[in-house]
Design a protein around this motif. Structure first.
Motif, PDB file in Angstrom:
ATOM      1  N   PRO A   1     -20.645 -42.129   4.334  1.00 22.64           N
ATOM      2  CA  PRO A   1     -20.721 -40.672   4.211  1.00 22.64           C
ATOM      3  C   PRO A   1     -20.591 -40.016   5.589  1.00 22.64           C
ATOM      4  O   PRO A   1     -21.143 -40.506   6.575  1.00 22.64           O
ATOM      5  N   VAL A   2     -19.853 -38.916   5.640  1.00 18.22           N
ATOM      6  CA  VAL A   2     -19.690 -38.151   6.880  1.00 18.22           C
ATOM      7  C   VAL A   2     -20.245 -36.757   6.619  1.00 18.22           C
ATOM      8  O   VAL A   2     -19.802 -36.069   5.699  1.00 18.22           O
ATOM      9  N   ALA A   3     -21.231 -36.366   7.411  1.00 20.63           N
ATOM     10  CA  ALA A   3     -21.910 -35.082   7.239  1.00 20.63           C
ATOM     11  C   ALA A   3     -21.523 -34.132   8.372  1.00 20.63           C
ATOM     12  O   ALA A   3     -20.755 -34.487   9.265  1.00 20.63           O
ATOM     13  N   THR A   4     -22.070 -32.941   8.339  1.00 14.95           N
ATOM     14  CA  THR A   4     -21.848 -31.969   9.412  1.00 14.95           C
ATOM     15  C   THR A   4     -23.181 -31.558  10.010  1.00 14.95           C
ATOM     16  O   THR A   4     -24.229 -31.666   9.370  1.00 14.95           O
ATOM     17  N   ARG A   5     -23.111 -31.103  11.250  1.00 15.10           N
ATOM     18  CA  ARG A   5     -24.274 -30.523  11.920  1.00 15.10           C
ATOM     19  C   ARG A   5     -23.748 -29.491  12.905  1.00 15.10           C
ATOM     20  O   ARG A   5     -22.563 -29.499  13.265  1.00 15.10           O
ATOM     21  N   ILE A   6     -24.625 -28.613  13.341  1.00 10.59           N
ATOM     22  CA  ILE A   6     -24.220 -27.626  14.338  1.00 10.59           C
ATOM     23  C   ILE A   6     -24.040 -28.346  15.657  1.00 10.59           C
ATOM     24  O   ILE A   6     -24.930 -29.056  16.116  1.00 10.59           O
ATOM     25  N   ALA A   7     -22.874 -28.191  16.236  1.00  8.64           N
ATOM     26  CA  ALA A   7     -22.562 -28.847  17.507  1.00  8.64           C
ATOM     27  C   ALA A   7     -23.278 -28.139  18.639  1.00  8.64           C
ATOM     28  O   ALA A   7     -23.497 -26.931  18.583  1.00  8.64           O
ATOM     29  N   GLY A   8     -23.648 -28.884  19.669  1.00  6.92           N
ATOM     30  CA  GLY A   8     -24.264 -28.268  20.844  1.00  6.92           C
ATOM     31  C   GLY A   8     -23.373 -27.186  21.414  1.00  6.92           C
ATOM     32  O   GLY A   8     -23.814 -26.082  21.724  1.00  6.92           O
ATOM     33  N   GLU A   9     -22.085 -27.492  21.507  1.00  4.32           N
ATOM     34  CA  GLU A   9     -21.116 -26.524  22.016  1.00  4.32           C
ATOM     35  C   GLU A   9     -20.989 -25.345  21.068  1.00  4.32           C
ATOM     36  O   GLU A   9     -20.921 -24.200  21.480  1.00  4.32           O
ATOM     37  N   GLY A  10     -20.993 -25.623  19.759  1.00  5.84           N
ATOM     38  CA  GLY A  10     -20.888 -24.554  18.768  1.00  5.84           C
ATOM     39  C   GLY A  10     -22.094 -23.646  18.781  1.00  5.84           C
ATOM     40  O   GLY A  10     -21.986 -22.440  18.647  1.00  5.84           O
ATOM     41  N   ALA A  11     -23.278 -24.232  18.979  1.00  3.93           N
ATOM     42  CA  ALA A  11     -24.502 -23.429  19.024  1.00  3.93           C
ATOM     43  C   ALA A  11     -24.508 -22.519  20.243  1.00  3.93           C
ATOM     44  O   ALA A  11     -24.922 -21.363  20.168  1.00  3.93           O
ATOM     45  N   ALA A  12     -24.037 -23.038  21.375  1.00  5.04           N
ATOM     46  CA  ALA A  12     -23.973 -22.214  22.588  1.00  5.04           C
ATOM     47  C   ALA A  12     -23.023 -21.050  22.383  1.00  5.04           C
ATOM     48  O   ALA A  12     -23.302 -19.918  22.786  1.00  5.04           O
TER      49      ALA A  12
ATOM     50  N   THR B   1      -9.198 -44.266   3.303  1.00  2.00           N
ATOM     51  CA  THR B   1      -9.043 -43.121   2.415  1.00  2.00           C
ATOM     52  C   THR B   1     -10.312 -42.282   2.506  1.00  2.00           C
ATOM     53  O   THR B   1     -11.366 -42.786   2.890  1.00  2.00           O
ATOM     54  N   SER B   2     -10.194 -41.013   2.169  1.00  2.00           N
ATOM     55  CA  SER B   2     -11.370 -40.140   2.199  1.00  2.00           C
ATOM     56  C   SER B   2     -11.445 -39.344   0.911  1.00  2.00           C
ATOM     57  O   SER B   2     -10.455 -39.200   0.186  1.00  2.00           O
ATOM     58  N   SER B   3     -12.615 -38.824   0.647  1.00  2.00           N
ATOM     59  CA  SER B   3     -12.825 -38.022  -0.562  1.00  2.00           C
ATOM     60  C   SER B   3     -12.207 -36.636  -0.454  1.00  2.00           C
ATOM     61  O   SER B   3     -12.172 -35.905  -1.441  1.00  2.00           O
ATOM     62  N   VAL B   4     -11.688 -36.273   0.731  1.00  2.00           N
ATOM     63  CA  VAL B   4     -11.028 -34.974   0.897  1.00  2.00           C
ATOM     64  C   VAL B   4      -9.510 -35.116   0.978  1.00  2.00           C
ATOM     65  O   VAL B   4      -8.807 -34.166   1.308  1.00  2.00           O
ATOM     66  N   GLY B   5      -8.997 -36.322   0.685  1.00  2.00           N
ATOM     67  CA  GLY B   5      -7.555 -36.518   0.639  1.00  2.00           C
ATOM     68  C   GLY B   5      -6.912 -37.035   1.912  1.00  2.00           C
ATOM     69  O   GLY B   5      -5.793 -37.522   1.877  1.00  2.00           O
ATOM     70  N   ALA B   6      -7.587 -36.943   3.042  1.00  2.00           N
ATOM     71  CA  ALA B   6      -7.026 -37.452   4.300  1.00  2.00           C
ATOM     72  C   ALA B   6      -7.082 -38.976   4.261  1.00  2.00           C
ATOM     73  O   ALA B   6      -8.011 -39.570   3.727  1.00  2.00           O
ATOM     74  N   SER B   7      -6.046 -39.624   4.833  1.00  2.19           N
ATOM     75  CA  SER B   7      -6.010 -41.085   4.851  1.00  2.19           C
ATOM     76  C   SER B   7      -5.170 -41.568   6.021  1.00  2.19           C
ATOM     77  O   SER B   7      -4.450 -40.794   6.641  1.00  2.19           O
ATOM     78  N   CYS B   8      -5.275 -42.855   6.306  1.00  6.70           N
ATOM     79  CA  CYS B   8      -4.410 -43.475   7.304  1.00  6.70           C
ATOM     80  C   CYS B   8      -4.192 -44.922   6.907  1.00  6.70           C
ATOM     81  O   CYS B   8      -5.007 -45.525   6.209  1.00  6.70           O
ATOM     82  N   ALA B   9      -3.066 -45.485   7.342  1.00  4.86           N
ATOM     83  CA  ALA B   9      -2.636 -46.803   6.889  1.00  4.86           C
ATOM     84  C   ALA B   9      -3.371 -47.954   7.556  1.00  4.86           C
ATOM     85  O   ALA B   9      -3.597 -48.982   6.931  1.00  4.86           O
ATOM     86  N   ALA B  10      -3.720 -47.806   8.832  1.00  5.96           N
ATOM     87  CA  ALA B  10      -4.336 -48.938   9.530  1.00  5.96           C
ATOM     88  C   ALA B  10      -5.233 -48.457  10.661  1.00  5.96           C
ATOM     89  O   ALA B  10      -4.860 -47.580  11.432  1.00  5.96           O
TER      90      ALA B  10
ATOM     91  N   THR C   1     -17.912 -31.966   4.166  1.00 11.45           N
ATOM     92  CA  THR C   1     -18.699 -33.190   4.093  1.00 11.45           C
ATOM     93  C   THR C   1     -17.945 -34.083   3.115  1.00 11.45           C
ATOM     94  O   THR C   1     -17.427 -33.607   2.102  1.00 11.45           O
ATOM     95  N   PHE C   2     -17.848 -35.372   3.418  1.00  9.21           N
ATOM     96  CA  PHE C   2     -16.995 -36.244   2.629  1.00  9.21           C
ATOM     97  C   PHE C   2     -17.382 -37.699   2.855  1.00  9.21           C
ATOM     98  O   PHE C   2     -18.297 -37.992   3.627  1.00  9.21           O
ATOM     99  N   THR C   3     -16.684 -38.597   2.174  1.00  5.79           N
ATOM    100  CA  THR C   3     -16.878 -40.024   2.385  1.00  5.79           C
ATOM    101  C   THR C   3     -15.563 -40.632   2.878  1.00  5.79           C
ATOM    102  O   THR C   3     -14.481 -40.132   2.565  1.00  5.79           O
ATOM    103  N   VAL C   4     -15.694 -41.699   3.659  1.00  2.62           N
ATOM    104  CA  VAL C   4     -14.551 -42.456   4.160  1.00  2.62           C
ATOM    105  C   VAL C   4     -14.699 -43.878   3.621  1.00  2.62           C
ATOM    106  O   VAL C   4     -15.762 -44.482   3.752  1.00  2.62           O
ATOM    107  N   THR C   5     -13.647 -44.394   3.003  1.00  6.66           N
ATOM    108  CA  THR C   5     -13.647 -45.768   2.516  1.00  6.66           C
ATOM    109  C   THR C   5     -12.658 -46.580   3.332  1.00  6.66           C
ATOM    110  O   THR C   5     -11.490 -46.198   3.465  1.00  6.66           O
ATOM    111  N   VAL C   6     -13.154 -47.676   3.892  1.00  7.07           N
ATOM    112  CA  VAL C   6     -12.350 -48.569   4.735  1.00  7.07           C
ATOM    113  C   VAL C   6     -12.174 -49.871   3.956  1.00  7.07           C
ATOM    114  O   VAL C   6     -13.157 -50.467   3.515  1.00  7.07           O
ATOM    115  N   ALA C   7     -10.910 -50.295   3.778  1.00 11.19           N
ATOM    116  CA  ALA C   7     -10.637 -51.477   2.967  1.00 11.19           C
ATOM    117  C   ALA C   7      -9.555 -52.337   3.603  1.00 11.19           C
ATOM    118  O   ALA C   7      -8.631 -51.823   4.245  1.00 11.19           O
ATOM    119  N   LYS C   8      -9.708 -53.655   3.418  1.00  9.18           N
ATOM    120  CA  LYS C   8      -8.707 -54.614   3.898  1.00  9.18           C
ATOM    121  C   LYS C   8      -8.735 -55.810   2.953  1.00  9.18           C
ATOM    122  O   LYS C   8      -9.827 -56.277   2.588  1.00  9.18           O
TER     123      LYS C   8
END
Length: 142
Positions: free
Chosen positions: A78-89, A41-50, A62-69
């Motif tokens: 925590p998942v952050a953002t940065r300027i991508a090398g490709e994006g900067a170019a 599950t993530s703090s932005v609502g995106a999720s997956c079952a397995a 920017t968000f958090t991902v929680t992995v549970a079993k």
């Protein structure tokens, strides 16, 4: 008339933004766990079952991902953002459009990437070690 058309074309290209057009405004985040089969599950609502799986999120999120079993301690990353090398170019290429593309790419987050990607976790078992359980030891052979 030509000058007006050229100006209109430059504005249209600038409003599109190079990274916005080529990278898009969404990013795919791979989620891996050991053992596999954990829910995400993530703090932005995106999720997956397995796990292994992936989440598609806005590039500027920017968000958090929680992995549970069951049977394992869950982990939140925590998942952050940065300027991508490709994006900067691509942002530097936007200078040709009088900087309009840079504004669009910054506003849409298209020049960003998420870190870490992939998100990889090793889950820790909650199973207690039984008291008096025999310990495994290595025997020396010689």
């Amino acid at each position: 008339m030509r000058r007006l058309a050229a100006t209109g074309l430059m504005v249209a290209v600038g409003l599109g933004g190079c990274a916005t057009l080529t990278r898009g405004t969404r990013d795919e985040i791979a989620i891996l766990s050991e053992p596999a089969g954990a829910s995400v599950t993530s703090s932005v609502g995106a999720s997956c079952a397995a796990t292994p799986c992936s989440l598609v999120v806005a590039r500027d999120a920017t968000f958090t991902v929680t992995v549970a079993k069951p049977g394992f301690a869950s982990q939140t990353v925590p998942v952050a953002t940065r300027i991508a090398g490709e994006g900067a170019a691509m942002a530097s290429e936007n200078i040709a459009t009088a900087g309009l593309g840079i504004v669009v790419d910054a506003a849409t987050g298209a020049a960003l990437e998420h870190v870490p990607n992939p998100v990889s976790v090793t889950l820790v078992s909650l199973a207690p070690v039984a008291p008096g359980a025999p310990r495994r030891t290595r025997r020396r052979t010689g």
